[in-house]
Design an enzyme around this catalytic site. Structure first.
Site, mmCIF file in Angstrom:
data_model
loop_
_atom_site.group_PDB
_atom_site.id
_atom_site.type_symbol
_atom_site.label_atom_id
_atom_site.label_comp_id
_atom_site.label_asym_id
_atom_site.label_seq_id
_atom_site.Cartn_x
_atom_site.Cartn_y
_atom_site.Cartn_z
ATOM 1 N N SER A 9 0.783 -1.202 0.000
ATOM 2 C CA SER A 9 0.000 0.000 0.000
ATOM 3 C C SER A 9 0.831 1.276 0.000
ATOM 4 O O SER A 9 0.297 2.342 -0.338
ATOM 5 C CB SER A 9 -0.917 0.030 1.217
ATOM 6 O OG SER A 9 -0.174 -0.079 2.395
ATOM 7 N N SER A 69 3.631 -3.961 2.792
ATOM 8 C CA SER A 69 3.334 -2.704 2.119
ATOM 9 C C SER A 69 4.487 -1.752 1.918
ATOM 10 O O SER A 69 4.320 -0.733 1.253
ATOM 11 C CB SER A 69 2.226 -1.966 2.871
ATOM 12 O OG SER A 69 1.051 -2.734 2.798
#
EC number: 6.3.5.7
Lengths: 145, 414
Positions: free
Chosen positions: B68, B92
């Protein structure tokens, strides 16, 4: 007309972040803690075949998220797919394995529970969507079952 | 400075305080250039789940930067900043580092204070560092590490001098990593991993051998269980952590005539699709009667995974694997297939479950894009052993002949 209500919605996660202490606001405003979604049963040996597939509308209600009918359908299909995939965990032999809450950690790094005045109260107030000097305004709470 | 977690529900939110990591950077004279894009609330592997925009990969603008923390990786890759911070809950920081050809460093859980990090999954979240070199990432890590009284899960372990151990190449001996035992995780080179990624990883292992390492294969039998265990734990914890976004004290509020409706509409309209999905999955997994079958079981699997890693690290200084089963894929390619997207996290989630530190550094290029696509090597260390990871990573990087891993989209970059 919106009535005033006192509240905070809070998580059931392990304590780790600072909570803005109630005493930083005027004493007539109290934060009440109110657990929203989690109800745990501690039944041992849950029989996997008893697990009902997810009822997305009911879950959405529990999680206080509104979904449109098309979202319920789309989301529902994906959720069922993922939950099915979670099912493979049922095959693992975990008898006499202790659950690990988190990675190994030194414990007890708690600080003294002494209130401190937060220096930037204005900024907190500025973020509140409906503020009426001292109170956060929210609509009335209906008595639901 | 606005802080939105790439979510509409926090669209205009300005936090009243700095995270400890940011505070430390400012105290040391660091210049905060800005905020970057990410998948909403950290939920995603491509940055496509941002409520505001999609970030392109500087190596090929039609491809994802990973996620992310894709924006932070892309910003460093594109040399818009020297270093950046991201958060790593299931990979992430490490996966976008691999996709963007930069260094991504995930510290041990507890090494860096989480105070001021908007929580996704509290038992897994860490703040990580991006840099274009191992030394830069290490320096940033040193700046943000340390015990913080505001984070009860932050560790009191001493912070070694991560920032001063980076010797220049001239002072390297002929076998600078002599005797370092490296375990290559067998399960990460099996089916489902791109052949280009597999060869790049094998070449990286050979490079380590040339530097003096002893590379052997290790097996982590619980490896494949990490992915479902991770997603159960992460969605469960996130359903709890995101209950605070209710439109009452901050964030976008959708007015209604009744309180529950206010919550439902503020959250229904404020959260994106992936976030809603994970909250609902978590709500399900934690419901009465289901806790044992899902959350508790996943925690037990976590214990098995930790044991396997500990056993492997008892006999090896570091473990290595690819950072992801493929290089960056096209924007839109995995958007509608959640399981396909989750499958890409296979290399990274176990490290979060075990709370260990790991670094990803570019080790090769595979075909694709205008000039090839970068592939990262992941090195995993024992708890709080970031120093060793940085030492090995630095020497590996400095002795890697060929590319300097600069994206072709950049005009003239040194």
């Amino acid at each position: 007309m919106a009535t005033r209500a006192l509240l905070a919605v809070v998580t059931a996660s392990p304590p780790r972040m600072i909570q803005i202490k109630a005493s930083t606001f005027s004493s007539s405003l109290k934060f009440q803690r109110h657990i929203t979604t989690i109800a745990r049963s501690f039944s041992s040996d849950t029989n996997p075949s008893v697990l009902q597939p997810p009822d997305v509308s009911r879950l959405a209600e529990t999680a206080r998220i509104s979904l449109t009918p098309s979202e319920i359908e789309e989301c529902g299909a994906k959720i069922r797919q993922v939950i099915d995939w979670f099912g493979q965990l049922q095959q693992v032999d975990v008898s006499s394995v202790e659950p690990a809450i988190r990675a190994e950690m030194e414990g007890g790094n708690l600080r003294e529970d002494a209130p401190e005045t937060f220096e930037n109260r204005e900024s907190i107030r500025a973020s509140i969507p409906s503020f009426d000097e001292v109170y956060l305004k929210v609509p009335k709470v209906l008595n639901k079952e | 400075m606005p802080s939105t977690a790439a979510s509409r529900i926090l669209e205009h939110y300005r936090p009243p305080f700095d995270a400890t990591a940011v505070k430390k950077i400012k105290e040391m004279g660091g210049i905060v250039v800005g905020k970057t894009n990410m998948d909403e609330f950290g939920m995603g592997s491509t940055t496509e789940a941002s409520a505001f925009q999609v970030t392109a990969n500087p190596w090929d603008l039609t491809r994802v930067p990973g996620g992310s923390s894709g924006g932070s990786a892309a910003a460093v890759a594109a040399r818009q900043c020297m270093v950046s911070l991201g958060s790593d809950t299931g990979g992430s920081v490490r996966q976008p580092a691999s996709f963007c050809g930069v260094v991504g460093l995930k510290p041990t859980y507890g090494r860096v204070s989480r105070f001021g990090l908007m929580a996704y999954a509290s038992s897994l979240d860490v703040i990580g560092c991006f840099g274009s070199t191992v030394a830069d990432a290490g320096m940033l890590l040193h700046a943000v590490s340390g015990y913080d009284r505001f984070d009860s899960t932050s560790s009191k372990q001493d912070v070694p001098e991560f920032d001063t151990q980076f010797l220049s190449m001239d002072s390297f001996e002929s076998k600078p990593l002599k005797g370092v035992r490296v375990g290559l995780i067998r399960e990460t080179l099996e089916e489902g991993v791109d052949s280009g990624v597999r060869s790049a990883t094998q070449e990286a292992a050979s490079h380590l051998e040339a530097l003096g390492c002893v590379v052997t294969e290790v097996s982590l039998p619980s490896f494949s269980l990490g992915l479902p265990a991770y997603y159960v734990i992460a969605s469960s914890e996130s359903s709890s952590n995101l209950s605070r976004y209710d439109g009452v004290r901050y964030g976008n509020q959708v007015m209604a005539d009744e309180l529950n409706k206010l919550y439902e509409c503020s959250r229904g309209q404020g959260f994106g699709g992936e976030v809603k999905m994970r909250i609902l999955m978590g709500t399900y997994a934690l419901s009465a009667g289901y806790y044992d079958a899902y959350y508790k079981r996943a925690q037990q699997v976590r214990t098995l995974i930790r044991k396997d890693f500990k056993a492997a690290l008892d006999h090896n200084d570091i473990l290595i694997s690819p950072a992801a089963p493929s290089a960056a894929y096209k924007i839109g390619e995995k958007k509608d297939d959640p399981l396909a997207m989750y499958a890409g996290d296979i290399m990274t989630v176990n490290v979060n479950l075990a709370g260990l530190p790991a670094i990803v550094l570019p080790c090769g290029l595979v075909e694709g894009g205008p000039s090839g696509l970068p592939v990262g090597l992941q090195m995993i260390g024992a708890a709080f052993d970031e120093e060793k990871l940085l030492k090995v990573g630095h020497i590996f990087e400095q002795t890697l002949k060929g590319s300097g891993f600069v994206p072709p989209t950049l005009p003239n970059v040194a």
